[in-house]
Enzyme design. Structure first.
Site, PDB file in Angstrom:
ATOM      1  N   HIS A   1      15.275  -3.578 -14.135  1.00 28.00           N
ATOM      2  CA  HIS A   1      14.390  -2.421 -14.228  1.00 28.00           C
ATOM      3  C   HIS A   1      13.986  -1.935 -12.838  1.00 28.00           C
ATOM      4  CE1 HIS A   1      11.207   0.200 -15.417  1.00 28.00           C
ATOM      5  NE2 HIS A   1      10.391  -0.456 -14.628  1.00 28.00           N
TER       6      HIS A   1
ATOM      7  N   ARG B   1      29.889   9.700 -17.805  1.00 27.46           N
ATOM      8  CA  ARG B   1      30.472   8.540 -18.490  1.00 27.46           C
ATOM      9  C   ARG B   1      29.681   8.350 -19.781  1.00 27.46           C
ATOM     10  NH1 ARG B   1      30.910   6.699 -12.774  1.00 27.46           N
ATOM     11  NH2 ARG B   1      33.025   5.912 -12.440  1.00 27.46           N
TER      12      ARG B   1
ATOM     13  N   ARG C   1      33.319  12.802 -20.408  1.00 27.59           N
ATOM     14  CA  ARG C   1      34.470  11.951 -20.707  1.00 27.59           C
ATOM     15  C   ARG C   1      34.202  11.214 -22.008  1.00 27.59           C
ATOM     16  NH1 ARG C   1      35.860   7.189 -16.639  1.00 27.59           N
ATOM     17  NH2 ARG C   1      34.086   6.207 -17.635  1.00 27.59           N
TER      18      ARG C   1
ATOM     19  N   GLU D   1      44.599   8.455 -14.154  1.00 27.10           N
ATOM     20  CA  GLU D   1      44.178   7.181 -13.577  1.00 27.10           C
ATOM     21  C   GLU D   1      45.165   6.064 -13.899  1.00 27.10           C
ATOM     22  OE1 GLU D   1      40.331   6.003 -15.135  1.00 27.10           O
ATOM     23  OE2 GLU D   1      40.757   6.869 -17.090  1.00 27.10           O
TER      24      GLU D   1
ATOM     25  N   ASN E   1      39.529   5.011  -9.037  1.00 19.02           N
ATOM     26  CA  ASN E   1      39.102   3.613  -9.225  1.00 19.02           C
ATOM     27  C   ASN E   1      40.157   2.845 -10.028  1.00 19.02           C
ATOM     28  OD1 ASN E   1      36.874   4.837  -8.201  1.00 19.02           O
ATOM     29  ND2 ASN E   1      35.610   4.633 -10.026  1.00 19.02           N
ATOM     30  N   ASP E   2      40.616   3.471 -11.097  1.00 21.27           N
ATOM     31  CA  ASP E   2      41.647   2.810 -11.896  1.00 21.27           C
ATOM     32  C   ASP E   2      43.047   3.067 -11.352  1.00 21.27           C
ATOM     33  OD1 ASP E   2      40.521   1.235 -13.997  1.00 21.27           O
ATOM     34  OD2 ASP E   2      39.674   3.083 -14.790  1.00 21.27           O
TER      35      ASP E   2
ATOM     36  N   ARG F   1      40.381  -4.105  -9.758  1.00 21.73           N
ATOM     37  CA  ARG F   1      39.207  -3.617  -9.036  1.00 21.73           C
ATOM     38  C   ARG F   1      38.108  -4.667  -9.140  1.00 21.73           C
ATOM     39  NH1 ARG F   1      37.768   1.485 -13.078  1.00 21.73           N
ATOM     40  NH2 ARG F   1      35.672   1.501 -12.280  1.00 21.73           N
TER      41      ARG F   1
ATOM     42  N   CYS G   1      37.344  12.337  -9.666  1.00 20.92           N
ATOM     43  CA  CYS G   1      36.013  11.792  -9.943  1.00 20.92           C
ATOM     44  C   CYS G   1      35.937  10.296  -9.628  1.00 20.92           C
ATOM     45  CB  CYS G   1      35.595  12.059 -11.381  1.00 20.92           C
ATOM     46  SG  CYS G   1      36.717  11.338 -12.578  1.00 20.92           S
TER      47      CYS G   1
HETATM   48  C1  PEP Z   1      38.081   6.004 -12.226  1.00 17.82           C
HETATM   49  O1  PEP Z   1      38.804   5.168 -12.766  1.00 17.82           O
HETATM   50  O2  PEP Z   1      38.274   6.446 -11.073  1.00 17.82           O
HETATM   51  C2  PEP Z   1      36.898   6.505 -12.930  1.00 17.82           C
HETATM   52  C3  PEP Z   1      36.164   7.482 -12.436  1.00 17.82           C
HETATM   53  O3  PEP Z   1      36.576   5.910 -14.089  1.00 17.82           O
HETATM   54  P1  PEP Z   1      35.746   4.540 -14.240  1.00 17.82           P
HETATM   55  O4  PEP Z   1      35.316   4.126 -12.867  1.00 17.82           O
HETATM   56  O5  PEP Z   1      34.617   4.877 -15.137  1.00 17.82           O
HETATM   57  O6  PEP Z   1      36.759   3.651 -14.858  1.00 17.82           O
HETATM   58 MG    MG Z   2      38.620   4.824 -14.895  1.00 18.87          MG
END
Ligand code: PEP
Ligand code: MG
Length: 574
Positions: free
Chosen positions: A191, A295, A331, A429, A452-453, A463, A500
């Site tokens: 929190h 998200r 999303r 991704e 990220n993915d 990751r 993103c």
């Molecule tokens: C990503 O994979 O770059 C992404 C924005 O999605 P998440 O980090 O929620 O998997």
């Molecule tokens: Mg992702």
């Protein structure tokens, strides 16, 4: 002498001021047994009614003062307090039949619930232990006649030092004058972590009670270092850093409200990534020209039951209304794999990141998806909604997801609900999607690159796994080439390509992405002004040349060297 403690940062920034220790109350029930259990029961009911009323008012106060998240936590506590079956009845029974005094009974019953939650395997249940502790504390304080210390008027520049801060602690505090928080317990998602980030208060946890009332304390929310009684030189250095940070903040402030343009005037959008509906306002305040990624998992993650259509509709509508006509990309659900939702038991998988995640799960659990799609389409009437499917790896998946969206729209129309046409895009991704981007671009209205993915799947480096961290990089040429493929395909098909993933906020890579043709970059709101400032210093032509140069690089080192050189040359030209 200066005392230096290394803790964990849970909210960035540099804070300094005088300590105010938030005492943890000792709530020991007295040992004596009541002489008249019936009278004790009556006393308990009065105490319970007063606590319930107080909590009800606190929820309302939180809704006004702190917004959604805190109000939700306190509301969950109210529901727990009102639970007849596991709270109210067992306490009364312990007084009536067990002969306990009310404080003992409260302690026993709620202590048991705390323990039960703490032992749970499920993370959501473990998080609820904090709520049960807070309810226990509230009831016990009233039963023992303890009035909490007053923290409603804190002087400017207060650094709060506490063992732990609960939602009901913070609601009573005058946080406007707090310049730092140091706690021994807590964590990023606690929190205190959430509230301090929301309010921009530098905070560090994991530091045992470090200071006494009135001590000078420096809270370095960048490195997690807390200094008590700094010497003069240390204080001067810290003050200097604060002045520099403030000057930088003011410099960037101009870019919060400026349009996103390259040096030559080419325009784009710098948007915010958000994880809850309540964060839309913060994104707007930070200068977001839209939401590039909401998200939607937040609606599902910490809930004992799946969110119904109405709950989802209200949340999406809230974001769209807050963004007042600016684009909002929502999303669809991206859970499964390593992200579990309590209301949806899933099979354990050997390789969760390669398993039944995101769109794969939604296409399998059609009812779950249908509810979300209906809620989204209904919300579409309240702003510039765009729907995005995560983890698309083939054209078939995109077609199936679009077919389900179409069915949901037809259903709503049959029910007499007006449905607007909503652009439908995909996250790029999965490397397969980047390779097939030309085909996907013919059937998607936009792309958003999820680095990220994309990095983890391209480099086969999970990751968050430190042992393969050296491979996990947006500077890897393989990753950059895939991004360029997607961007080129989008450009040929005449659709928008954005990004993103976290890499969107990297000012070093920004000119490369811009040069590849990405015209929408979405990031944590904290990075928006900085990225806009960075963009304003590059011409599109230079960005194109840099992107071309980088795409010829054979290694990460070469990419980094090319970027360094380009940034250095640009600086000397300015
Ligand atoms: C990503 O994979 O770059 C992404 C924005 O999605 P998440 O980090 O929620 O998997
Ligand atoms: Mg992702």
């Amino acid at each position: 002498m200066a005392l230096v403690y290394q803790g964990t940062t849970i909210s960035p920034g540099l804070g300094m001021g005088r300590a105010r220790v938030v005492e943890s109350l000792r709530l020991e029930p007295p040992a004596e047994r009541p002489r008249d259990p019936e009278e004790e029961l009556r006393r308990f009911r009065r105490c319970y009614a007063a606590s319930e009323e107080e909590l009800r008012q606190t929820v309302q106060e939180a809704q006004k003062k702190l917004g959604g998240h805190e109000a939700e936590i306190l509301d969950a506590q109210l529901t727990l307090l009102q639970d007849e079956y596991s709270v109210l009845e067992p306490i009364q029974e312990a007084i009536r039949d067990g002969g306990l005094n009310m404080a003992q009974a409260i302690d026993q019953v709620l202590g048991g619930i705390v323990e039960l939650f703490q032992q749970a395997e499920d993370e959501y249940m473990r998080l609820r232990a904090g709520d049960a502790k807070d309810v226990r504390k509230r009831l016990l304080m009233r039963a023992l006649g303890i009035t909490p210390r007053d923290y409603s008027a804190l002087p400017e520049g207060t650094v709060l030092v506490a063992e732990e801060l609960t939602p009901s602690d913070t609601i009573r505090m005058d946080l406007a004058h707090v310049s730092g928080i140091v706690t021994s317990r807590g964590g990023y998602y606690s929190h205190v972590g959430i509230i301090s980030r929301n309010l921009g208060i530098p905070s560090v946890c994991g530091v045992p009670r470090a200071a006494e009332d009135g001590d000078t304390v420096l809270v370095d929310g960048e490195s997690g270092v807390v200094t008590v009684h700094p010497d003069e030189a240390g204080l001067a250095r810290f003050s200097q850093r604060r002045r520099e940070a403030e000057a930088e903040r003011r410099r960037l402030d101009i870019f919060r409200s400026a349009p996103s343009r390259a040096l030559d005037g080419t325009a784009g959008l710098i948007c915010g990534n958000i994880g809850t509906a309540a964060e839309a306002q913060a994104a707007l305040d930070a200068g977001a020209e839209g939401i590039g990624l909401l998200r939607s998992e937040f609606l599902y993650m910490d809930q004992p039951a799946l969110p119904d259509e109405e709950t989802q509709f209200q949340a999406y509508r809230q974001v769209l209304e807050t963004m007042a006509g600016r684009p909002v990309i929502i999303r669809t659900l991206d859970v499964g794999g390593d992200k579990a939702i309590p209301a949806l038991p899933m099979e354990r998988e050997e390789n969760p990141f390669l398993g039944c995640r995101a769109i794969r799960l939604c296409l399998e659990r059609r009812e779950l998806f249908r509810v979300q799609l209906r809620a989204l389409l209904r919300a579409g009437a309240y702003g510039d909604l765009r729907i995005m499917f995560p983890m698309i790896s083939s054209l078939e998946e995109l077609r199936s997801a679009k077919a389900m969206l179409e069915e949901a729209a037809e259903e709503l129309i049959r029910e007499g609900v007006p449905v607007r046409k909503v652009p439908v895009g995909i996250m790029v991704e999965v490397p397969g999607a980047a390779v097939m981007a030309d085909c996907l671009a013919r059937e998607a209205d936009f792309f958003s690159i999820g680095t990220n993915d994309l990095i983890q799947y391209t480099m086969a480096a999970e990751r968050g796994n430190p042992s393969v961290e050296h491979l996990y990089s947006p500077y890897a040429p393989a990753v950059l080439r895939l991004i360029a493929m997607a961007a080129r395909a989008a450009e040929s098909a005449g659709i928008l390509c954005g990004m993103c993933g976290e890499a969107a906020a990297d000012p070093e890579l920004l000119p490369v992405f811009w040069g590849m043709g990405l015209r929408e970059l979405s990031m944590s709101p904290g990075g928006i002004a900085r990225s806009r400032a960075a963009l304003s210093g590059w011409s599109t032509e230079d960005c194109r040349a840099l992107a071309e140069r980088v795409l010829l690089c054979a290694s990460r080192e070469e990419v980094q060297a090319a970027l360094q050189e380009a940034h250095r040359r640009r600086k000397t030209r300015l």
